[in-house]
Structure formats: structure tokens, C-alpha cells
Design a protein around this motif. Structure first.
Motif, PDB file in Angstrom:
ATOM      1  N   ALA A 189       0.842  -1.198   0.000  1.00 51.18           N
ATOM      2  CA  ALA A 189       0.000   0.000   0.000  1.00 51.18           C
ATOM      3  C   ALA A 189       0.871   1.240   0.000  1.00 51.18           C
ATOM      4  O   ALA A 189       1.757   1.397   0.859  1.00 51.18           O
ATOM      5  CB  ALA A 189      -0.919   0.002   1.217  1.00 51.18           C
ATOM      6  N   GLU A 191       0.744   5.698  -1.032  1.00 51.41           N
ATOM      7  CA  GLU A 191       0.054   6.861  -0.486  1.00 51.41           C
ATOM      8  C   GLU A 191      -1.450   6.768  -0.724  1.00 51.41           C
ATOM      9  O   GLU A 191      -1.916   6.055  -1.608  1.00 51.41           O
ATOM     10  CB  GLU A 191       0.605   8.147  -1.104  1.00 51.41           C
ATOM     11  CG  GLU A 191       1.975   8.528  -0.577  1.00 51.41           C
ATOM     12  CD  GLU A 191       2.317   9.980  -0.880  1.00 51.41           C
ATOM     13  OE1 GLU A 191       1.622  10.596  -1.720  1.00 51.41           O
ATOM     14  OE2 GLU A 191       3.272  10.488  -0.273  1.00 51.41           O
ATOM     15  N   SER A 193      -5.574   6.970   1.275  1.00 54.04           N
ATOM     16  CA  SER A 193      -6.281   6.470   2.449  1.00 54.04           C
ATOM     17  C   SER A 193      -7.521   5.697   2.022  1.00 54.04           C
ATOM     18  O   SER A 193      -8.092   5.939   0.957  1.00 54.04           O
ATOM     19  CB  SER A 193      -6.686   7.624   3.375  1.00 54.04           C
ATOM     20  OG  SER A 193      -7.546   8.531   2.695  1.00 54.04           O
ATOM     21  N   VAL A 197      -6.319   4.300  -1.571  1.00 55.75           N
ATOM     22  CA  VAL A 197      -4.899   4.024  -1.363  1.00 55.75           C
ATOM     23  C   VAL A 197      -4.312   3.330  -2.593  1.00 55.75           C
ATOM     24  O   VAL A 197      -4.953   2.495  -3.241  1.00 55.75           O
ATOM     25  CB  VAL A 197      -4.683   3.149  -0.105  1.00 55.75           C
ATOM     26  CG1 VAL A 197      -5.252   1.749  -0.294  1.00 55.75           C
ATOM     27  CG2 VAL A 197      -3.212   3.092   0.263  1.00 55.75           C
ATOM     28  N   GLU A 217       2.073  -4.829   3.351  1.00 52.82           N
ATOM     29  CA  GLU A 217       3.067  -3.871   3.809  1.00 52.82           C
ATOM     30  C   GLU A 217       2.650  -2.462   3.423  1.00 52.82           C
ATOM     31  O   GLU A 217       2.056  -2.248   2.371  1.00 52.82           O
ATOM     32  CB  GLU A 217       4.440  -4.176   3.202  1.00 52.82           C
ATOM     33  CG  GLU A 217       5.096  -5.439   3.713  1.00 52.82           C
ATOM     34  CD  GLU A 217       5.522  -5.332   5.162  1.00 52.82           C
ATOM     35  OE1 GLU A 217       5.758  -4.188   5.632  1.00 52.82           O
ATOM     36  OE2 GLU A 217       5.625  -6.371   5.830  1.00 52.82           O
ATOM     37  N   SER A 218       2.972  -1.520   4.283  1.00 47.57           N
ATOM     38  CA  SER A 218       2.672  -0.116   4.012  1.00 47.57           C
ATOM     39  C   SER A 218       3.929   0.612   3.550  1.00 47.57           C
ATOM     40  O   SER A 218       4.954   0.572   4.222  1.00 47.57           O
ATOM     41  CB  SER A 218       2.124   0.563   5.273  1.00 47.57           C
ATOM     42  OG  SER A 218       1.952   1.954   5.052  1.00 47.57           O
ATOM     43  N   TYR A 219       3.836   1.248   2.384  1.00 43.22           N
ATOM     44  CA  TYR A 219       4.901   2.112   1.871  1.00 43.22           C
ATOM     45  C   TYR A 219       4.280   3.495   1.702  1.00 43.22           C
ATOM     46  O   TYR A 219       4.113   3.989   0.589  1.00 43.22           O
ATOM     47  CB  TYR A 219       5.434   1.589   0.539  1.00 43.22           C
ATOM     48  CG  TYR A 219       5.844   0.133   0.577  1.00 43.22           C
ATOM     49  CD1 TYR A 219       6.972  -0.271   1.282  1.00 43.22           C
ATOM     50  CD2 TYR A 219       5.106  -0.839  -0.083  1.00 43.22           C
ATOM     51  CE1 TYR A 219       7.349  -1.601   1.326  1.00 43.22           C
ATOM     52  CE2 TYR A 219       5.480  -2.177  -0.049  1.00 43.22           C
ATOM     53  CZ  TYR A 219       6.602  -2.546   0.652  1.00 43.22           C
ATOM     54  OH  TYR A 219       6.974  -3.863   0.698  1.00 43.22           O
ATOM     55  N   SER A 220       3.947   4.114   2.822  1.00 39.67           N
ATOM     56  CA  SER A 220       3.121   5.317   2.812  1.00 39.67           C
ATOM     57  C   SER A 220       3.748   6.501   2.085  1.00 39.67           C
ATOM     58  O   SER A 220       3.045   7.408   1.662  1.00 39.67           O
ATOM     59  CB  SER A 220       2.787   5.729   4.252  1.00 39.67           C
ATOM     60  OG  SER A 220       3.974   5.919   5.009  1.00 39.67           O
TER      61      SER A 220
END
Length: 305
Positions: A189, A191, A193, A197, A217-220
Motif C-alpha cells: 500500500a 500513499e 487512504s 490508497v 506492507e505499508s509504503y506510505s
């Protein structure tokens, strides 16, 4: 001792094999000992940011954009930007880097995100096809010190040990296989919300009889879909097989000295009698080592692992 202003350098055979910034000193008067704590150069990169401006306007400054470079070159540029500040003598570091190389990769860094240098390097390392990065310590003549930044496919160095020989230099050998982190489906994921997202995925189900093991996994900080896909692909490649590692000790004054070791090099090791490893010669990558006056302890990982 002058903490932070001075380096603690370990030397072997006249070569600098480690350098750390002194961060603390404890003197025990009764025991007549002095204990020094120190941090390597990565500690500095965790305290520097990728910024176009280091003033009150840092957040609003135009973003830094680098186009048409290799990932290894982007790593060099990040470190160079981390050493670009005012006053110059407080930001400059004796770090030598290779020349820029044209490639297909691009990166943009916004001031308001305050991306740290070590985080920027870590993101590149964890990208599909990303570089290994090391800072080799060197003396220059008899009085100057520097780091040489190595960025790319680090394969320099080759050493051989026969753990089956009667007169061997291999002691305390351990071999481990760890499947705890195995994943065959990764969701990444970027940027955004909720339902907006950015999302990319990758899997490695083909040819496997293992049960599906998913991870999200978050790759904000990533807003580019191609960059996001590269991170997901790299994450999957790193975790789609169990990790095999080997460790053993060699004498500090043996055939191979600590001054000859360099991270990323190949250790060719002959073994026999390991239950879950075929007998014979195998190539391993040197991923770390520690040493004292008597022993060097090597940490190895299967090549490509």
C-alpha cells in the motif's frame, strides 16, 4: 575523548577495518577501566535529511528530483545531499563516491516529508534490483581517514575454507534454515487512504506446493505506481524462500585476516555431515563479521538470499 568530534578506529595489519563516532565514555575508577561506546557512519545518516533547504523554508522549498539514474547512483546522490549544508565544515564528511551513471530510475523528495538519508538509502536497497551499500574504512597515508562508499552489486572478495580438512581453520560452525518469514503473496500500500490508497501486489505461487502465505506492507511515502511495484517485487523476492545462513569462527591470525574481509564478498566453504546441506563446496555471501584479538566470527548467507 571528545565525543562525536572524534572517531574510534580499529586497525589490523595497518588497515582501518572499522570506524565509529565516540558517543559515550564511562570510566570506572576502582576497576581502572574506560568503556567507550561508538556508532558507525550510518548513525550520522539517521541524523541527516534529504533537503533542498535547511532553513525555515525547508518544508516549502521545491522538491529534489533526480531523473535517468541507476539506483546505485541515486544512493550516491542521497548521501551527497546529506552532506550539503551550511556551515559546510559541519556537514562535509570524508566520503568518496563513484561517478554518476545514466539509468532508468527517478526519485523525488519533498522537503515537508523530511526523509532521512538512511531511510532514503534503505528504500533503494529494498527496491527490486536495488543496490547493496557499504562504507569501507580507509587510511589515506599516515594521518588522514576516509570512507569509500560502495553502492551496487557488491561482489568483491573471495575466500575459501575447507571445514572437512584435518588441519582446518573453521570452528563452531552452525547452519540454520528459517522459514518463519516466508511469503508468497505481498500486498503493498502506497500513499492515499481507505479505498483510494495506491495498491500493488506480487505472488510466487507457480511451482510451489506450500500453503498461501500473505503479507500486507505499508509504503506510505510512495506515490509512484512503478516505484511501488518495484518495492513489492523486491519484498516478495526476499521472502519467497526460507533463509539459509552459516556462521563460524576463524583464528584472528590465520590465513585470512580481518583486514582482507569486505562485505558482499564470496566465501566458498566445503562442509560434510550437515544434515540439511549437501556435502561439498558451496558459495556464501559475507553479510557481517565481528572480531577480537583471537577470533573472527563470520555471518554468511546463501548466495542470492
Amino acid at each position: 575523548m571528545a565525543p562525536i568530534k572524534r572517531l574510534l578506529v580499529a586497525e589490523w595489519d595497518g588497515n582501518a577495518v572499522y570506524a565509529g563516532f565516540i558517543t559515550g565514555v564511562v570510566e570506572d575508577v576502582d576497576k581502572k577501566t574506560v568503556t567507550v561506546t561508538h556508532k558507525d557512519i550510518w548513525w550520522i545518516w539517521a541524523r541527516r535529511h534529504i533537503l533542498a533547504s535547511r532553513t525555515n523554508g525547508a518544508a516549502a522549498a521545491p522538491p529534489i528530483t533526480w531523473n535517468a539514474r541507476t539506483l546505485a547512483t541515486l544512493a550516491n546522490l542521497i548521501v551527497a545531499k546529506g552532506m550539503d549544508g551550511d556551515p559546510a565544515d559541519r556537514y562535509e564528511m570524508p566520503v568518496i563516491m563513484s561517478a554518476d551513471v545514466v539509468g532508468t530510475e527517478s526519485r523525488t523528495y519533498y522537503g515537508y516529508k523530511f526523509v532521512k538519508v538512511d531511510k532514503g538509502l534503505d528504500d533503494l536497497i529494498k527496491t527490486d534490483g536495488g543496490p547493496n551499500i557499504d562504507f569501507d574504512t580507509q587510511w589515506v597515508g599516515n594521518e588522514y581517514f576516509r570512507w569509500v562508499m560502495r553502492s551496487g552489486a557488491l561482489t568483491q572478495g573471495m575466500w575459501e575454507w575447507d571445514a572437512t580438512a584435518e588441519k582446518k581453520e573453521v570452528y563452531g560452525l552452525t547452519f540454520s534454515t528459517d522459514a518463519e518469514g516466508v511469503t508468497d503473496k505481498v500486498f503493498g500500500a502506497g500513499e492515499g487512504s481507505e479505498a483510494s490508497v495506491l495498491l500493488r501486489d506480487a505472488d510466487s505461487y507457480t511451482g510451489s506446493a506450500a500453503p498461501a502465505l500473505e503479507r500486507a506492507e505499508s509504503y506510505s511515502g510512495i506515490s509512484n505506481l512503478g516505484e511501488l511495484q518495484s518495492r513489492v517485487n523486491a519484498d516478495l523476492n526476499l521472502h519467497n524462500d526460507p533463509t539459509q545462513q552459516m556462521s563460524f569462527r576463524i583464528p584472528a591470525y590465520g590465513v585470512v585476516r580481518v583486514s582482507q574481509l569486505i562485505l558482499g564478498g564470496t566465501a566458498r566453504v566445503k562442509t560434510d555431515g550437515i544434515r540439511f546441506l549437501a556435502a561439498g563446496w558451496h558459495d556464501w555471501q559475507l553479510i557481517g563479521y565481528t572480531f577480537d584479538r583471537e577470533w573472527i566470527t563470520l555471518q554468511l548467507q546463501q548466495t542470492g538470499g
